[in-house]
Write a protein that holds these residues in place. Structure first.
Motif, short mmCIF file in Angstrom:
data_model
loop_
_atom_site.label_atom_id
_atom_site.label_comp_id
_atom_site.label_asym_id
_atom_site.label_seq_id
_atom_site.Cartn_x
_atom_site.Cartn_y
_atom_site.Cartn_z
N HIS A 22 -40.96 -31.81 18.13
CA HIS A 22 -40.57 -33.17 17.76
C HIS A 22 -41.07 -34.24 18.74
CE1 HIS A 22 -38.01 -31.03 14.99
NE2 HIS A 22 -37.34 -30.47 15.97
N GLY A 23 -41.64 -33.81 19.86
CA GLY A 23 -42.17 -34.76 20.82
C GLY A 23 -41.31 -34.96 22.04
N VAL A 193 -30.64 -38.09 29.18
CA VAL A 193 -31.92 -38.01 29.88
C VAL A 193 -32.93 -37.37 28.92
CG1 VAL A 193 -33.18 -36.97 31.81
CG2 VAL A 193 -30.89 -37.90 32.18
N TYR A 194 -34.10 -37.99 28.81
CA TYR A 194 -35.11 -37.60 27.82
C TYR A 194 -36.34 -37.02 28.52
CZ TYR A 194 -32.15 -40.49 24.88
OH TYR A 194 -31.06 -41.01 24.22
N PHE A 195 -36.90 -35.97 27.91
CA PHE A 195 -38.05 -35.27 28.46
C PHE A 195 -39.16 -35.24 27.40
CE2 PHE A 195 -34.22 -33.63 30.36
CZ PHE A 195 -34.52 -33.42 31.70
N PHE A 196 -40.41 -35.49 27.81
CA PHE A 196 -41.53 -35.31 26.89
C PHE A 196 -42.80 -35.04 27.68
CE2 PHE A 196 -41.30 -39.86 27.72
CZ PHE A 196 -42.62 -40.30 27.79
N TRP A 197 -43.82 -34.53 26.96
CA TRP A 197 -45.11 -34.22 27.58
C TRP A 197 -45.91 -35.52 27.68
CZ3 TRP A 197 -44.02 -29.99 29.70
CH2 TRP A 197 -43.45 -28.91 29.02
N GLY A 198 -45.69 -36.28 28.74
CA GLY A 198 -46.31 -37.60 28.87
C GLY A 198 -47.82 -37.55 28.92
N TYR A 199 -48.37 -36.51 29.52
CA TYR A 199 -49.82 -36.37 29.62
C TYR A 199 -50.44 -36.17 28.25
CZ TYR A 199 -54.36 -34.48 31.21
OH TYR A 199 -55.70 -34.26 31.42
N ARG A 200 -49.75 -35.46 27.39
CA ARG A 200 -50.31 -35.05 26.10
C ARG A 200 -49.99 -36.02 24.96
NH1 ARG A 200 -48.01 -29.62 24.65
NH2 ARG A 200 -49.49 -29.90 22.93
N SER A 201 -49.05 -36.92 25.16
CA SER A 201 -48.54 -37.75 24.08
C SER A 201 -48.91 -39.22 24.24
CB SER A 201 -47.01 -37.63 24.01
OG SER A 201 -46.62 -36.28 23.81
N VAL A 202 -49.42 -39.82 23.17
CA VAL A 202 -49.66 -41.27 23.15
C VAL A 202 -48.31 -41.94 22.94
CG1 VAL A 202 -50.78 -43.16 21.93
CG2 VAL A 202 -51.97 -40.97 22.18
N HIS A 203 -47.95 -42.84 23.85
CA HIS A 203 -46.63 -43.46 23.74
C HIS A 203 -46.63 -44.89 24.25
CE1 HIS A 203 -46.83 -41.48 27.69
NE2 HIS A 203 -45.96 -42.40 28.12
N ALA A 204 -45.59 -45.62 23.86
CA ALA A 204 -45.43 -47.01 24.24
C ALA A 204 -43.97 -47.38 23.99
CB ALA A 204 -46.34 -47.91 23.42
N ASN A 205 -43.61 -48.60 24.27
CA ASN A 205 -42.30 -49.09 23.86
C ASN A 205 -42.47 -50.28 22.94
OD1 ASN A 205 -42.70 -50.35 26.84
ND2 ASN A 205 -41.62 -51.83 25.55
N GLU A 206 -41.54 -50.42 22.00
CA GLU A 206 -41.53 -51.58 21.13
C GLU A 206 -41.05 -52.81 21.90
OE1 GLU A 206 -40.89 -49.82 16.67
OE2 GLU A 206 -39.08 -50.23 17.83
N SER A 207 -41.06 -53.94 21.23
CA SER A 207 -40.61 -55.18 21.87
C SER A 207 -39.11 -55.14 22.13
CB SER A 207 -40.93 -56.38 20.97
OG SER A 207 -42.32 -56.54 20.80
N CYS A 208 -38.74 -55.84 23.18
CA CYS A 208 -37.33 -56.04 23.51
C CYS A 208 -37.06 -57.55 23.47
CB CYS A 208 -37.03 -55.48 24.90
SG CYS A 208 -35.35 -55.75 25.48
N ASP A 209 -35.92 -57.96 22.90
CA ASP A 209 -35.59 -59.38 22.86
C ASP A 209 -35.67 -59.98 24.26
OD1 ASP A 209 -35.18 -59.38 20.15
OD2 ASP A 209 -33.02 -59.04 20.29
#
Length: 254
Positions: A22-23, A193-209
């Motif tokens: 699931h990422g 607490v969240y864990f993911f394969w940062g090296y392998r995954s394209v990721h970003a954050n959406e906008s925050c007000d």
């Protein structure tokens, strides 16, 4: 008293499976609110002093806080080792965490949204501190596990060349905003607490007000190219020193 709970081997295996399928994986309700309260006040004060705009803190600036305690937690270190070994089938090396606290706020916080990237480290751990409960909270978005661990730093550079450019960034941003691209979206909850394969995954954050604060601590574990001659040469040519992990050794199992 350890600030992070002990995670059994079978539970760590489930987290690793979730990351593959699931990422991301999560340890829920593992940091009590009372431990986060002092850090929240610290963040709110510093953002206010910064004119209500984006600010980030390095590990050295977080000395004496919960985030330093977490990096030194034997239980936290252990689960990171277990996940790394599960994901790479290699023994976890004796390295430290690279730790940073990012606080999105104001108009400058918007400039940090929708920047799609790969991390330089195998494992990324995300600890939400302040997450808005109304409006745009700046959710983590991810296209998980889109590349393998590259054998060379040059291979890593090729990946980043195709991702870190205006054309691709515009394509990804417009695709996500239009609904044409559907990344995994993670609505984070403080205390988890969240864990993911940062090296392998394209990721970003959406906008925050802009009138709200989104504060997350990031722990990065194991740079697979830290010994690369090419990497260190390029950093030297740019007048930069290689990123140094905070001086908290991750103990190896006896």
């Amino acid at each position: 008293m350890d600030v992070f709970p002990s995670v059994a081997a079978d539970a760590a295996a489930t987290i690793a499976t979730d990351m593959d399928r699931h990422g991301y994986g999560v340890v829920e309700n593992c940091i009590p609110s009372d431990l986060l309260s002092g850090l929240r006040q610290f963040i709110e004060d510093r953002v206010q002093k910064n004119g209500g705009e984006y600010i980030a803190f390095s590990a050295a600036e977080l000395a004496g806080t919960l985030l330093q305690e977490l990096s030194r937690s034997a239980n936290f270190q252990q689960v990171c080792r277990q996940l790394y070994e599960s994901g790479t089938r290699k023994p976890a090396p004796p390295v430290s965490f690279y730790n940073i606290l990012r606080c999105l706020a104001g108009q400058t916080g918007e400039q940090n949204a929708y920047f799609f990237h790969y991390d330089s480290y195998v494992l990324t751990i995300l600890v939400p501190i302040l997450i808005p409960t109304e409006g745009q909270p700046g959710d983590l978005i991810m296209f998980p596990n889109t590349r393998p661990l590259r054998k060379t730093y040059f291979g890593n550079l090729i990946d980043k060349f195709f991702l870190d450019n205006r054309l691709m960034q515009t394509h990804l941003r417009k695709g996500v905003l239009s609904g044409g691209l559907k990344p995994e979206k993670i609505r984070m909850t403080p205390g988890n607490v969240y864990f993911f394969w940062g090296y392998r995954s394209v990721h970003a954050n959406e906008s925050c007000d802009p009138d709200k604060i989104r504060a997350t601590a990031l722990y990065h574990y194991v740079d697979p190219h830290s010994d690369s001659w090419l990497r260190n040469t390029l950093l030297s040519l740019r007048g930069r020193k290689p990123q140094m992990s905070q001086p908290v050794a991750v103990a190896q199992p006896a």
